[in-house]
Design an enzyme around this catalytic site. Sequence first.
Site, PDB file in Angstrom:
ATOM      1  N   ARG A  91       0.808  -1.214   0.000  1.00 16.63           N
ATOM      2  CA  ARG A  91       0.000   0.000   0.000  1.00 16.63           C
ATOM      3  C   ARG A  91       0.846   1.270   0.000  1.00 16.63           C
ATOM      4  O   ARG A  91       0.352   2.342  -0.319  1.00 16.63           O
ATOM      5  CB  ARG A  91      -0.952   0.010   1.196  1.00 16.63           C
ATOM      6  CG  ARG A  91      -0.223   0.032   2.503  1.00 16.63           C
ATOM      7  CD  ARG A  91      -1.109   0.148   3.700  1.00 16.63           C
ATOM      8  NE  ARG A  91      -0.275   0.445   4.845  1.00 16.63           N
ATOM      9  CZ  ARG A  91       0.422  -0.448   5.518  1.00 16.63           C
ATOM     10  NH1 ARG A  91       0.383  -1.709   5.159  1.00 16.63           N
ATOM     11  NH2 ARG A  91       1.176  -0.095   6.530  1.00 16.63           N
ATOM     12  N   CYS A 115      -0.923  -5.203   3.998  1.00 16.84           N
ATOM     13  CA  CYS A 115      -1.463  -6.040   5.082  1.00 16.84           C
ATOM     14  C   CYS A 115      -2.988  -5.985   5.090  1.00 16.84           C
ATOM     15  O   CYS A 115      -3.581  -4.955   4.811  1.00 16.84           O
ATOM     16  CB  CYS A 115      -0.991  -5.535   6.448  1.00 16.84           C
ATOM     17  SG  CYS A 115       0.728  -5.830   6.820  1.00 16.84           S
ATOM     18  N   VAL A 163      -0.217   9.101   9.313  1.00 12.97           N
ATOM     19  CA  VAL A 163       1.194   9.131   8.920  1.00 12.97           C
ATOM     20  C   VAL A 163       1.299   9.197   7.399  1.00 12.97           C
ATOM     21  O   VAL A 163       2.010  10.027   6.841  1.00 12.97           O
ATOM     22  CB  VAL A 163       1.936   7.876   9.445  1.00 12.97           C
ATOM     23  CG1 VAL A 163       3.353   7.823   8.890  1.00 12.97           C
ATOM     24  CG2 VAL A 163       1.972   7.881  10.965  1.00 12.97           C
TER      25      VAL A 163
END
Length: 420
Positions: A91, A115, A163
Amino acid sequence: MDKFRVQGPTRLAGEVTISGAKNAALPILFAALLAEEPVEIQNVPKLRDIDTTMKLLGQLGARVERNGSVHVDASDVNVFCAPYDLVKTMRASIWALGPLVARFGQGQVSLPGGCAIGARPVDLHIYGLEQLGAQIVLEEGYVKATVDGRLKGAHIVMDKVSVGATVTIMSAATLAEGTTIIENAAREPEIVDTANFLNTLGAKISGAGSDKITIEGVARLGGGVYRVVPDRIETGTFLVAAAVSRGQIICRNTRPDTLDAVLAKLREAGADIEVGEDWISLDMHGKRPKAVTFRTSPHPGFPTDMQAQFSLLNLVAEGTGVITETIFENRFMHVPELIRMGAQAEIESNTVICHGVDKLSGAQVMATDLRASASLVLAGCIAEGVTTVDRIYHIDRGYDRIEDKLRALGANIERVKEHE
């Protein structure tokens, strides 16, 4: 698919050298797309996600090579699309979008993989780039961004700490016209590292590490040499390895100042900890850890990426510990696997209640995501008998030679190739 076979129990003891941080190296590699001259990036870990990123940069027309350091020359980038076949496994590829649209006025990235833990929407990345003046459409599974001329600086208030989106906006804003302010920015050390890298190339970023980052746009970025910060999550994982096995460890080439919340909980669990500028030592003096209770939260709180390892600690500790996961949903997938090894726990929505048991027994378990897989490998090190951990491609995405480093601490672990 490879698997790990681990024979326990062992008390882990010795020294380990920590690798560069995956979560800093990835955004830094993508940010190298902004530079018109060659960059050299040192201390880059050897990981599957890093290899994928280097391949992706190469497909965009950058010259990328690794000889100790990673060298990226993006001066001739001439392809502005990150294709599905590379993006689907990772990703982080969304980080190509900001640099491409900022420097070339266009970019498209296939919607990402990675994930399987909960919803990780790219909405915040899109929102940030739109605030900077990019036009964005989603079509045929791609996020497509364009801008006429340069991006324009903006005052951006994030409604959620992210983030990923902080990195996207900060990177893109380096080449925008005017000043950009990001409010409610993520404060992670990896954000600071990415900002320091960009500043090395000539960007003007201040406030990284606080919740307000200011970026004064510049016309171009040049080249430079930069060393990636050590991996705080790898450090934490090895500290927990020593704690759960009642052993001792010295972690070298690390940054204790990025691990305050983790070190505090390890001390609470009974570990004797000392720190220097670039090392941490932990000694359990042969004692069983005590259970700890905490909630995960954005930095400087307790990192979600250490939650699975501390679940294991609580499951073999004295007493009962409660862990509340506030960052990602579906992040207790390691717990049912540990229960198969004899652990006692109840999951109630985003909370796991861990009742410490004296010992675990080896079993066949399956890794479901990166950090969960680390906790299962550590469980195998301390369980009685043989544990096999399947689907360890997850662990290769985030840990640099984990079996070699564990073996050096005394673990009896081997990688079994599928055909054996």
